[in-house]
Design a protein around this motif. Structure first.
Motif, PDB file in Angstrom:
ATOM      1  N   GLU A  30      61.924  75.553   1.231  1.00 19.86           N
ATOM      2  CA  GLU A  30      63.099  75.916   2.028  1.00 19.86           C
ATOM      3  C   GLU A  30      62.697  76.788   3.218  1.00 19.86           C
ATOM      4  OE1 GLU A  30      66.879  76.015   3.504  1.00 19.86           O
ATOM      5  OE2 GLU A  30      66.090  74.707   1.929  1.00 19.86           O
ATOM      6  N   ALA A  33      61.108  74.577   5.789  1.00 20.05           N
ATOM      7  CA  ALA A  33      62.111  73.740   6.458  1.00 20.05           C
ATOM      8  C   ALA A  33      62.860  74.549   7.514  1.00 20.05           C
ATOM      9  CB  ALA A  33      63.089  73.166   5.434  1.00 20.05           C
ATOM     10  N   ARG A  34      63.229  75.767   7.191  1.00 16.77           N
ATOM     11  CA  ARG A  34      63.933  76.613   8.160  1.00 16.77           C
ATOM     12  C   ARG A  34      63.003  77.025   9.302  1.00 16.77           C
ATOM     13  NH1 ARG A  34      67.987  80.564   4.718  1.00 16.77           N
ATOM     14  NH2 ARG A  34      68.881  78.916   3.443  1.00 16.77           N
ATOM     15  N   THR A  35      61.752  77.250   8.981  1.00 15.08           N
ATOM     16  CA  THR A  35      60.779  77.586  10.022  1.00 15.08           C
ATOM     17  C   THR A  35      60.607  76.412  10.975  1.00 15.08           C
ATOM     18  OG1 THR A  35      59.626  79.084   8.510  1.00 15.08           O
ATOM     19  CG2 THR A  35      58.385  78.326  10.435  1.00 15.08           C
ATOM     20  N   HIS A  36      60.591  75.210  10.429  1.00 16.91           N
ATOM     21  CA  HIS A  36      60.468  74.009  11.261  1.00 16.91           C
ATOM     22  C   HIS A  36      61.634  73.904  12.253  1.00 16.91           C
ATOM     23  CE1 HIS A  36      59.628  69.935  12.496  1.00 16.91           C
ATOM     24  NE2 HIS A  36      60.855  69.596  12.149  1.00 16.91           N
ATOM     25  N   ARG A  37      62.840  74.222  11.780  1.00 18.61           N
ATOM     26  CA  ARG A  37      64.006  74.145  12.668  1.00 18.61           C
ATOM     27  C   ARG A  37      63.899  75.138  13.825  1.00 18.61           C
ATOM     28  NH1 ARG A  37      66.820  73.022   7.652  1.00 18.61           N
ATOM     29  NH2 ARG A  37      67.383  75.200   7.347  1.00 18.61           N
ATOM     30  N   ALA A  38      63.195  76.242  13.630  1.00 21.86           N
ATOM     31  CA  ALA A  38      63.052  77.255  14.676  1.00 21.86           C
ATOM     32  C   ALA A  38      61.677  77.188  15.341  1.00 21.86           C
ATOM     33  CB  ALA A  38      63.268  78.636  14.068  1.00 21.86           C
ATOM     34  N   TRP A  39      60.936  76.122  15.097  1.00 18.35           N
ATOM     35  CA  TRP A  39      59.541  76.032  15.521  1.00 18.35           C
ATOM     36  C   TRP A  39      59.354  76.197  17.032  1.00 18.35           C
ATOM     37  CZ3 TRP A  39      55.244  76.791  13.183  1.00 18.35           C
ATOM     38  CH2 TRP A  39      54.039  76.449  13.808  1.00 18.35           C
ATOM     39  N   TYR A  51      58.128  84.804  10.180  1.00 18.50           N
ATOM     40  CA  TYR A  51      59.476  84.257  10.056  1.00 18.50           C
ATOM     41  C   TYR A  51      59.654  83.574   8.693  1.00 18.50           C
ATOM     42  CZ  TYR A  51      63.631  81.525  11.363  1.00 18.50           C
ATOM     43  OH  TYR A  51      64.882  80.964  11.423  1.00 18.50           O
TER      44      TYR A  51
END
Length: 165
Positions: A30, A33-39, A51
């Protein structure tokens, strides 16, 4: 590349926070996944790991705040007299410490991980968990007291306790 390079370190921290391999894997997944969205914004500043860790800590705090269900720890540790060599004793000691960590509350386990495994200050741990410094101090003292009772050979934790580091 980031996932491949840092997943193992994130998983170790998540395991120490949760006390369960499967929950740790879910927590890391999770967070990644959230880090990817803010990559896009994280990659440029180089703050992706910080982060991801912050996400893991905050997600774990939200687990604490949920209604508690009784936790049952399966099985008993083997009798130490069955072990003949140093390697077996080291494994037994590690199992004892892991079991003791699992017996801590989620808050206590989190502060122990942040303070002693990841070497954060009280202020940093409080900031990462979104709690006051006094909460970190209280939870750390309670956790160390419990660990000393469960694993007497950890008595040297007293020396590290008052350092503020």
């Amino acid at each position: 590349m980031f996932v491949r390079a840092r997943s193992h370190a994130l998983l170790r921290s998540a395991y120490l926070l949760t006390g369960d391999q499967h929950l740790a894997e879910d927590l890391v997944q999770e967070a990644l996944a959230r880090t990817h969205r803010a990559w896009a914004r994280l990659h440029e500043t180089g703050n992706a790991e910080a982060y991801a860790r912050r996400i893991m800590y905050h997600m774990q705090v939200s687990v604490w705040r949920r209604r508690k269900v009784a936790e049952d720890l399966p099985g008993e540790l083997p009798d130490r007299s069955d072990h003949r060599n140093e390697n077996a004793e080291a494994i037994t000691r590690r199992m004892t410490v892991e079991r003791a960590l699992r017996s801590l509350s989620a808050k206590q386990r989190a502060v122990v991980v942040l303070r002693y495994f990841e070497d954060h200050t009280e202020a940093e741990a409080a900031d990462l968990l979104g709690v006051s410094i006094s909460t970190v101090k209280t939870q750390t003292n309670r956790a160390l007291e419990r660990l000393r009772k469960l694993v007497p050979e950890l008595g040297n934790l007293r020396a590290a306790e008052g350092t503020g580091r």
